[in-house]
Write a protein that holds these residues in place. Sequence first.
Motif, PDB file in Angstrom:
ATOM      1  N   GLN A 168      10.939  54.328  58.409  1.00  0.00           N
ATOM      2  CA  GLN A 168      10.961  55.510  59.428  1.00  0.00           C
ATOM      3  C   GLN A 168      12.207  56.399  58.527  1.00  0.00           C
ATOM      4  N   GLY A 169      12.636  55.957  57.208  1.00  0.00           N
ATOM      5  CA  GLY A 169      13.530  56.769  56.450  1.00  0.00           C
ATOM      6  C   GLY A 169      12.654  58.056  56.081  1.00  0.00           C
ATOM      7  N   LEU A 170      13.515  58.994  55.150  1.00  0.00           N
ATOM      8  CA  LEU A 170      13.149  60.107  54.655  1.00  0.00           C
ATOM      9  C   LEU A 170      12.183  59.784  53.461  1.00  0.00           C
ATOM     10  N   ILE A 171      12.616  58.701  52.998  1.00  0.00           N
ATOM     11  CA  ILE A 171      11.873  58.419  51.612  1.00  0.00           C
ATOM     12  C   ILE A 171      10.898  57.065  51.885  1.00  0.00           C
ATOM     13  N   PRO A 172       9.741  57.270  51.951  1.00  0.00           N
ATOM     14  CA  PRO A 172       8.975  56.119  52.362  1.00  0.00           C
ATOM     15  C   PRO A 172       8.891  54.866  51.395  1.00  0.00           C
ATOM     16  N   GLY A 173       9.121  53.890  52.016  1.00  0.00           N
ATOM     17  CA  GLY A 173       9.372  52.746  51.120  1.00  0.00           C
ATOM     18  C   GLY A 173      10.845  52.243  50.599  1.00  0.00           C
ATOM     19  N   LEU A 174      11.821  52.994  50.950  1.00  0.00           N
ATOM     20  CA  LEU A 174      13.089  52.871  50.728  1.00  0.00           C
ATOM     21  C   LEU A 174      13.789  52.001  51.514  1.00  0.00           C
ATOM     22  N   PRO A 175      14.313  50.709  51.270  1.00  0.00           N
ATOM     23  CA  PRO A 175      14.730  49.658  51.999  1.00  0.00           C
ATOM     24  C   PRO A 175      16.172  50.355  53.041  1.00  0.00           C
ATOM     25  N   ARG A 176      16.273  49.894  53.924  1.00  0.00           N
ATOM     26  CA  ARG A 176      17.599  50.379  54.793  1.00  0.00           C
ATOM     27  C   ARG A 176      18.601  49.274  54.620  1.00  0.00           C
ATOM     28  N   PHE A 177      19.853  49.680  54.359  1.00  0.00           N
ATOM     29  CA  PHE A 177      20.828  48.993  53.814  1.00  0.00           C
ATOM     30  C   PHE A 177      21.555  48.704  54.997  1.00  0.00           C
ATOM     31  N   GLY A 178      21.930  47.227  55.519  1.00  0.00           N
ATOM     32  CA  GLY A 178      22.812  46.922  56.656  1.00  0.00           C
ATOM     33  C   GLY A 178      24.139  46.404  56.125  1.00  0.00           C
ATOM     34  N   GLY A 179      23.959  45.772  54.597  1.00  0.00           N
ATOM     35  CA  GLY A 179      25.188  45.278  54.326  1.00  0.00           C
ATOM     36  C   GLY A 179      25.552  43.878  55.095  1.00  0.00           C
ATOM     37  N   LEU A 180      26.811  43.475  54.998  1.00  0.00           N
ATOM     38  CA  LEU A 180      27.319  42.439  55.709  1.00  0.00           C
ATOM     39  C   LEU A 180      27.793  42.795  57.157  1.00  0.00           C
ATOM     40  N   THR A 181      27.074  43.728  57.905  1.00  0.00           N
ATOM     41  CA  THR A 181      27.479  44.008  59.126  1.00  0.00           C
ATOM     42  C   THR A 181      26.299  43.702  59.982  1.00  0.00           C
ATOM     43  N   ALA A 182      26.477  43.913  61.451  1.00  0.00           N
ATOM     44  CA  ALA A 182      25.489  43.300  62.365  1.00  0.00           C
ATOM     45  C   ALA A 182      23.983  44.331  62.249  1.00  0.00           C
ATOM     46  N   HIS A 183      24.126  45.457  61.746  1.00  0.00           N
ATOM     47  CA  HIS A 183      22.919  46.394  61.905  1.00  0.00           C
ATOM     48  C   HIS A 183      23.307  47.654  60.717  1.00  0.00           C
ATOM     49  N   PRO A 184      22.309  48.176  60.402  1.00  0.00           N
ATOM     50  CA  PRO A 184      22.403  49.338  59.551  1.00  0.00           C
ATOM     51  C   PRO A 184      23.277  50.465  60.109  1.00  0.00           C
ATOM     52  N   VAL A 185      22.995  50.401  61.491  1.00  0.00           N
ATOM     53  CA  VAL A 185      23.670  51.582  62.224  1.00  0.00           C
ATOM     54  C   VAL A 185      25.263  51.408  62.256  1.00  0.00           C
ATOM     55  N   THR A 186      25.699  50.076  62.362  1.00  0.00           N
ATOM     56  CA  THR A 186      26.994  49.542  62.154  1.00  0.00           C
ATOM     57  C   THR A 186      27.674  50.103  60.803  1.00  0.00           C
ATOM     58  N   GLN A 187      26.894  49.627  59.683  1.00  0.00           N
ATOM     59  CA  GLN A 187      27.322  50.060  58.288  1.00  0.00           C
ATOM     60  C   GLN A 187      27.410  51.282  58.026  1.00  0.00           C
ATOM     61  N   GLY A 188      26.369  52.148  58.687  1.00  0.00           N
ATOM     62  CA  GLY A 188      26.861  53.547  58.541  1.00  0.00           C
ATOM     63  C   GLY A 188      27.778  54.347  59.130  1.00  0.00           C
ATOM     64  N   MET A 189      28.081  53.774  60.351  1.00  0.00           N
ATOM     65  CA  MET A 189      29.291  54.091  60.999  1.00  0.00           C
ATOM     66  C   MET A 189      30.810  53.596  60.212  1.00  0.00           C
ATOM     67  N   LEU A 190      30.592  52.443  59.620  1.00  0.00           N
ATOM     68  CA  LEU A 190      31.921  51.901  58.995  1.00  0.00           C
ATOM     69  C   LEU A 190      32.119  52.665  57.575  1.00  0.00           C
ATOM     70  N   ALA A 191      30.894  52.897  56.981  1.00  0.00           N
ATOM     71  CA  ALA A 191      30.844  53.861  55.721  1.00  0.00           C
ATOM     72  C   ALA A 191      31.531  55.190  55.907  1.00  0.00           C
ATOM     73  N   GLN A 192      31.132  55.871  56.941  1.00  0.00           N
ATOM     74  CA  GLN A 192      31.628  57.051  57.512  1.00  0.00           C
ATOM     75  C   GLN A 192      33.158  56.920  57.725  1.00  0.00           C
ATOM     76  N   VAL A 193      33.550  56.223  58.270  1.00  0.00           N
ATOM     77  CA  VAL A 193      35.004  55.842  58.596  1.00  0.00           C
ATOM     78  C   VAL A 193      35.797  55.755  57.330  1.00  0.00           C
TER      79      VAL A 193
END
Length: 444
Positions: A168-193
Motif C-alpha cells: 500500500q506504499g507509494l512505490i509498489p513492492g517497497l518493503p515497509r520498515f518497522g525496525g526494532l519497534t512494535a510497528h512501522p507507524v511507531t518507527q515513523g513517529m520515533l524517527a520524526q521525533v
Amino acid sequence: MMRKKAGTGMLHWIFPAMIFLAALEMFLSGRDLSQQYLQLLQTGESTRHPLMTIAQRSVSVLLLVASVEQIANHFALRRPTPSATLLIAFVLYWVCTVASPALFGANPLIGHEYMYSLFVGVAACLVGPAEWQRILRSARDALFLLMLAGVLVAPFKPGLVMDVYYSQGLIPGLPRFGGLTAHPVTQGMLAQVALLVLWCMPYQRRWLQRAAWVLGLAVLYLAQSKTAWASFIACALLLLAVRGGPRLWRRMSDPRQGGFGVLVLLGLVVGVAGLATWVLVGDAFGRASELADTREAAQLMSLTGRDRIWVIAVEEWQRNPVFGYGLTLFDSAYRAAINLPHATHAHNQFLDDLARSGAIGASALVIYAAVLFGLALRGARASGGLSLALFLAVALRSVSEVPLSLKGYGTELVTHLLLITTLAAASAQRRTEPRPQAMRYGVA
C-alpha cells in the motif's frame, strides 16, 4: 553531606533504558513483521524470553532510582519548581486516568507497574535547563542508535524489521520498515521525533550531523507512515517559523531591504493565484469526487477501520460514564471478545481516556492538553521552537493513537516525557530572563 549540583543526576539515562528495553523485546521476539496481523489473532499471551524478565526489572529499578534521585535532589537544593501548573496538571491527569479507573472502574485492577509513570513524570516536571540539555543529547543518541540497529539487522533477519509483503506504499513492492519497534507507524513517529531533536540539538561533528539526517530521513520514508510524514512536515514548518520567523519579519519590515519584502509578497500572490486557477480551471472538485470513489479514499475516511473501534469505545463509556471500563480495556481477552485483534487501544487519545476512565479521565485530558499547549506556546522562544514542535507531534498523533497514555512505560512515553522536560526547562529558563519594564507615559 555534599549536595549534588543541578544537571548531574541519572534522569537522562531513562530514555536510552526505555528504548533499549523495547528494542530488546522486539529482537528476542522472533516475530515476522509481515505476519503481524495473524500473530494478533492468537488470544493467549505470547511467551516472553527469560532475558526480558531480568531486563524489565532492571529498567524498572533504574526508572525509580533516577526519578527519586531527581525529586530528592530538587528539594535538597531548594530549587524553585519550574512550573507548578505543569506539575499539578500532570499529577491530576495521572490520578484521573490511571489511579481512578484502577480503583473505581467497572473492572478495577491495581498493579505496581502503574506507578512508574507517576514517579518519572513528576521528576520530568522538575527538570532545569542544564539537565534538559543532557536529556536531549541522551534521547537523540538513543533514537538514532535504535534506527541504526534496525538497519544493521535487516540483511540478516529481514522479516524481523521489515514487512516485505507491504503493497500500500507509494512505490509498489517497497518493503515497509518497522525496525526494532512494535510497528512501522511507531518507527515513523520515533524517527520524526529524533529529527526534531537533532534539528534543535545538532551534533558538533559535521559528518556525523549529515549522516544522522540521512539515516533519520531514510527511516522516516521507509516506515511509510503517511501520518508521520504529514506530521513531520507540519512540525518542520513550525520550527522554521519559530526559529526564522522573527528574522524574516525584520527583513520584510526593514525599509533598506524593501525589495525582499516585495519578493515575498509577490510569491504569496503567485501561490494563491495558482491555487485559484487549479480550482477553477483544473476541475479540482471533479478530481476530488473521482478520488472519493476509490478504495484508498474509503480506507482514509474510516481511518483504516478505526471508526469501528471508536464506536466500541463510545459504547463502553455509555455503559460506564463516570469512571469508565478500567485499565484492562482492549487487553487480549477483550479483543478476542469483540473480534478485533488489532484493537490494542481506542486509536484516539480522547476516546481511549473516555472509555477507560470515563468522564473524569476525559475532563482531565482536556485540562492537561490545555496546560501543555499554553506552556508550549510560552516556551517556544526559550526552547528554540522544540516545545511547540513536540506538542504538535503529540497532538497530531493523538488523533489515531494514544501518545499520552500513562499505563506503563515504553516508546510512547519517550515523546511524552521529552515534551514535559522541554516545557519544564523552558519555564525555568523564562524565570531567569530579565522581565521588560512596563512603559509609562513620559518615562522611558
